[in-house]
Design an enzyme around this catalytic site. Structure first.
Site, PDB file in Angstrom:
ATOM      1  CD  GLU A  43       4.060  10.102  15.308  1.00 21.65           C
ATOM      2  OE1 GLU A  43       4.143  10.902  16.260  1.00 21.65           O
ATOM      3  OE2 GLU A  43       3.310  10.293  14.321  1.00 21.65           O
ATOM      4  CG  HIS A  58       3.453  14.279  14.873  1.00 26.07           C
ATOM      5  ND1 HIS A  58       2.746  13.226  15.399  1.00 26.07           N
ATOM      6  CD2 HIS A  58       2.540  15.277  14.736  1.00 26.07           C
ATOM      7  CE1 HIS A  58       1.481  13.571  15.574  1.00 26.07           C
ATOM      8  NE2 HIS A  58       1.329  14.824  15.168  1.00 26.07           N
TER       9      HIS A  58
END
Ligand code: NAD
Ligand code: 2HG
Length: 481
Positions: free
Chosen positions: A329, A359
């Site tokens: 990420e 997220h």
């Protein structure tokens, strides 16, 4: 004479002009209780901390000699909520708060210096990073997951880890409900089309969720919340979990993941990141799913084999998917989600009826504010009092607070290797004083001892600390006074 308030007591004790510097120095690892209490109202928090030990009308909790709280350096990464920052700042700690995570080299540079670090899911505190953290005594994960921290290495090096086990569970569950409906109605695609000026009014392949089967994988805090919400919308809920758990409402546990995949119209994943869950959803599992079903992953990126998901979407096995988490990420807001991070990123972005979120499962005002308070309070209790309640990698040890009637007491925290004979040696050292109370517990290879001893002169503290440090079993000694 009335019992002095904590605020009165501190200057009075400072006035004794102790020989020992009241600092939390690296080498000495010797700290004492803070000058302020947890939470926004010092007095209220002071009382709540005292009453949390289940006592009535006991003498005032003793606010022990203040260390220089300004010596405690705290690094907060990844935009830790202001509620948490405020609690730590009110203690007088030096708090540096950074909105994003840091590249590893910068993290190593900064972590050398601090006693406390607060992170969220992005910052990887591996053994190779933590070995530079010579002053670090505690890590706060301002989130649920602790997979980003090498918990074993931390424990073995006397670094306690805290998290917030369920403050964002409801937020994740609500996002799942939104995504289930959005996928069933191809909401994401219609929205994008119209933003691009295209009117596309379709009903083919769009469904109500009432009467459909939701398969929840991992029936813990998030999974069980979701179960209740989904039933309220008329969904039938089944779940798979490695633990035998009682289902809420009308939900039923199924014996294997394959059973669940064969029955569910929607599958949501809520398992931790552990070796057993790596690529838990891969080619075989997608083959088991019903044609035209949906997958949602808000657990951890490693749980789904994304190329297999891309294949299942392209072949029409999946009618849609929603992903909130990814193997790699970006480090912070504004960064790009491209093939530089994961080689398949563009293929994923090109799929039909796929919802991709950054997220944000736990990213609500309510969740972040509650997490900020919960984790910051755990950090303060640990730094100031040595209390490990709710730690994720250490035994849970607490003692009732010392009171104003116990003026010459010292609290000893001794983290040590869990090997035979240690208690005897420690108690030989402590035995020169009166051991008022003591608690010890172990977790794996690490044990944690906390003792309150009385009749200690300030001049004896360094020697006491040194004697404990000299034991071969020592991991970390702290003397709070
Ligand atoms: N996307 C987000 O922002 C977000 C927010 C919160 C939590 N999470 C993640 O969601 C996950 C679940 O959170 P939670 O609070 O519900 O955790 P939890 O610990 O309460 O529940 C996890 C459940 O998974 C079960 N489980 C473990 N291994 C399993 C396996 N191999 N197969 C089936 N079940 C298994 C456990 O028995 C437990 O019941 C965690 O990974 C957490 O980090 C993500
Ligand atoms: O806020 C985060 O970064 C993590 C959210 C979630 O994955 C958690 O583990 O709680």
């Amino acid at each position: 004479m009335s019992t002095p308030t904590p605020a009165q007591a501190i200057p009075e004790r400072n006035g004794h002009g102790d020989a020992l510097a009241r600092t939390v120095s690296n080498s000495f690892s010797n700290s004492s209780f803070g000058t302020q209490e947890l939470g926004s109202s010092p007095q209220a928090s002071f009382q709540s901390l005292a009453s949390s030990h289940g006592t009535h009308q006991r003498p005032s909790t003793k606010q022990l000699k203040p260390f220089h709280t300004g010596d405690i350096k705290v690094l907060l990464l990844e935009n830790v909520n202001k509620t948490g920052q405020d609690i730590l700042r009110k203690q007088g700690y030096q708090v540096e708060a950074i909105k994003s995570s840091l590249p590893e080299d910068q993290l190593i540079e900064k972590i050398r210096d601090v006693q406390v670090i607060g992170i969220r899911s992005k910052t990887q505190l591996t053994a190779s990073v933590l070995k530079h953290a010579k002053n670090l005594i505690v890590i706060g994960c301002f989130c649920i997951g602790t997979n980003q921290v090498d918990l074993k290495y931390a424990a073995e090096n006397g670094i306690c880890v805290f998290n917030s086990p369920f403050s964002n569970s409801r937020s994740v569950a609500e996002l799942m409900i939104g995504e289930i409906i959005a996928l069933a109605r191809q909401f994401g695609d219609r929205n994008t089309e119209l933003h691009n000026g295209i009117w596309n009014k379709v009903s083919a392949g769009c469904w109500e969720v009432r009467g459909k089967t939701l398969g929840i994988v991992g029936y813990g805090h998030v999974g069980s919340q979701l179960s209740v919400l989904a039933e309220a919308m008329g969904m039938k809920v089944i779940y798979y979990d490695v633990t035998n758990l009682m289902g809420l409402g009308l939900s039923n546990q199924v014996p294997t993941l394959d059973h669940l995949l064969q029955l569910a119209d929607f599958v949501t994943l809520h398992v931790p990141e552990i070796p057993e869950t790596t690529n838990m959803m891969s080619t075989h599992q997608f083959e088991q799913m019903k044609k035209g079903s949906y997958l949602i992953n808000a657990s951890r990126g490693s749980v789904v084999d994304i190329p297999a998901l891309i294949h299942a979407s392209q072949t029409g096995k999946l009618a849609g998917a929603a992903l909130d988490v990814y193997p790699n990420e970006p480090g912070g807001n504004g960064a790009h989600f491209t093939n530089d991070l994961n080689t398949w990123t563009q293929d994923l972005r090109d799929l039909k009826n796929i919802i991709l979120t950054p997220h944000i499962g736990g990213s609500t005002e309510e969740a972040q504010s509650a997490i900020g308070v919960e984790v910051a309070e755990s950090l303060v209790k640990y730094v100031n009092f040595g209390i490990t309640s709710a730690a994720v990698n250490m035994p849970e040890v607490t003692l009732r607070s010392l009171t104003m009637e116990e003026p010459n007491h010292v609290r000893v925290v001794y983290i040590h290797k869990n090997v035979p004979g240690v208690l005897r040696k420690v108690n030989e050292i402590l035995g020169d004083h009166n051991v008022d109370k003591q608690m010890t517990d172990s977790r794996g290879d690490v044990a944690y001892l906390m003792a309150d001893i009385s009749n200690v002169n300030t001049s004896e503290i360094r020697e006491l600390w040194q004697s404990l440090e000299d034991l071969g079993s020592r991991i970390r000694t702290r003397v709070l006074y």
